[in-house]
Enzyme design. Structure first.
Site, short mmCIF file in Angstrom:
data_model
loop_
_atom_site.label_atom_id
_atom_site.label_comp_id
_atom_site.label_asym_id
_atom_site.label_seq_id
_atom_site.Cartn_x
_atom_site.Cartn_y
_atom_site.Cartn_z
CD GLU A 144 -2.63 -1.34 2.56
OE1 GLU A 144 -2.42 -0.54 3.49
OE2 GLU A 144 -3.51 -2.22 2.60
CD GLU B 139 -4.66 -11.92 -4.29
OE1 GLU B 139 -4.14 -10.85 -3.96
OE2 GLU B 139 -5.74 -12.32 -3.83
CB CYS C 158 -10.05 -7.98 -5.03
SG CYS C 158 -8.78 -7.53 -6.23
CB CYS D 63 -6.61 -10.42 -7.65
SG CYS D 63 -5.50 -9.12 -7.08
N1 THU Z 1 -5.81 -7.49 -0.65
C1 THU Z 1 -4.95 -8.34 -1.28
O1 THU Z 1 -3.74 -8.10 -1.34
N2 THU Z 1 -5.47 -9.46 -1.85
C2 THU Z 1 -6.76 -9.86 -1.73
O2 THU Z 1 -7.11 -10.91 -2.24
C3 THU Z 1 -7.72 -9.03 -0.99
C4 THU Z 1 -7.23 -7.69 -0.59
C5 THU Z 1 -5.24 -6.30 -0.01
C6 THU Z 1 -5.49 -4.99 -0.69
C7 THU Z 1 -5.31 -4.02 0.46
O3 THU Z 1 -3.92 -3.73 0.61
C8 THU Z 1 -5.76 -4.80 1.68
O4 THU Z 1 -5.76 -6.18 1.29
C9 THU Z 1 -7.16 -4.43 2.17
O5 THU Z 1 -8.07 -4.45 1.14
#
Ligand code: THU
Length: 132
Positions: free
Chosen positions: A44, A55, A86, A89
């Site tokens: 982030e 992913e 998500c 992804c």
């Molecule tokens: N996030 C992922 O890295 N992968 C997922 O499959 C779901 C969400 C991350 C994005 C963000 O940095 C944090 O989780 C909260 O949404």
């Protein structure tokens, strides 16, 4: 001692995530058709929407290493239920994952759900649709 599972790789990498804004660290691991394992974490930044998912990081590492076929995926986070990829992804995984590719989703309690990529992203938009 038994060999590490793909989920072990995802769990092992997870704490390297840079997630100071959501506080939600995610780890992902891909086994490529070559047998190589590629891992990723969510990264982030202060401009929230610019963060990248675990992913996406694993896919970028895979392609940079020269692999383009996904054989298996594992994703994990500290959640009450297994962490599911998500929507974006799912599309990114589908680009490199043949039908039947298994995606294992987990949490730190050891709960797991296993689904195929087409179960996670039915009727995926794909290159073939742009061919007239
Ligand atoms: N996030 C992922 O890295 N992968 C997922 O499959 C779901 C969400 C991350 C994005 C963000 O940095 C944090 O989780 C909260 O949404």
């Amino acid at each position: 001692m038994s060999e590490k599972t793909l989920m072990d790789h995802a769990m092992g990498i997870r704490t390297r995530a840079h997630a100071p804004y959501s506080g939600f660290q995610v780890g992902a691991a891909i086994r490529a058709a070559s047998g190589s394992i590629h891992t990723g974490v969510n990264v982030e930044n202060a401009a929230y929407p610019e963060g990248i998912c675990a992913e996406a990081g694993a896919i970028a590492a895979m392609v940079a290493a020269g692999d383009t076929v996904i054989a298996e995926v594992a994703v994990v986070g500290d959640a009450p239920d297994p962490v599911t990829p998500c929507g974006g992804c799912r599309q990114k995984i589908a680009e490199f994952a043949p039908k039947g590719t298994k995606v294992t989703m987990g949490n730190l309690a050891g709960d797991e759900i296993v689904m195929t990529i087409e179960e996670l992203l039915p009727h995926a938009f794909a290159k073939a649709q742009m061919e007239s």
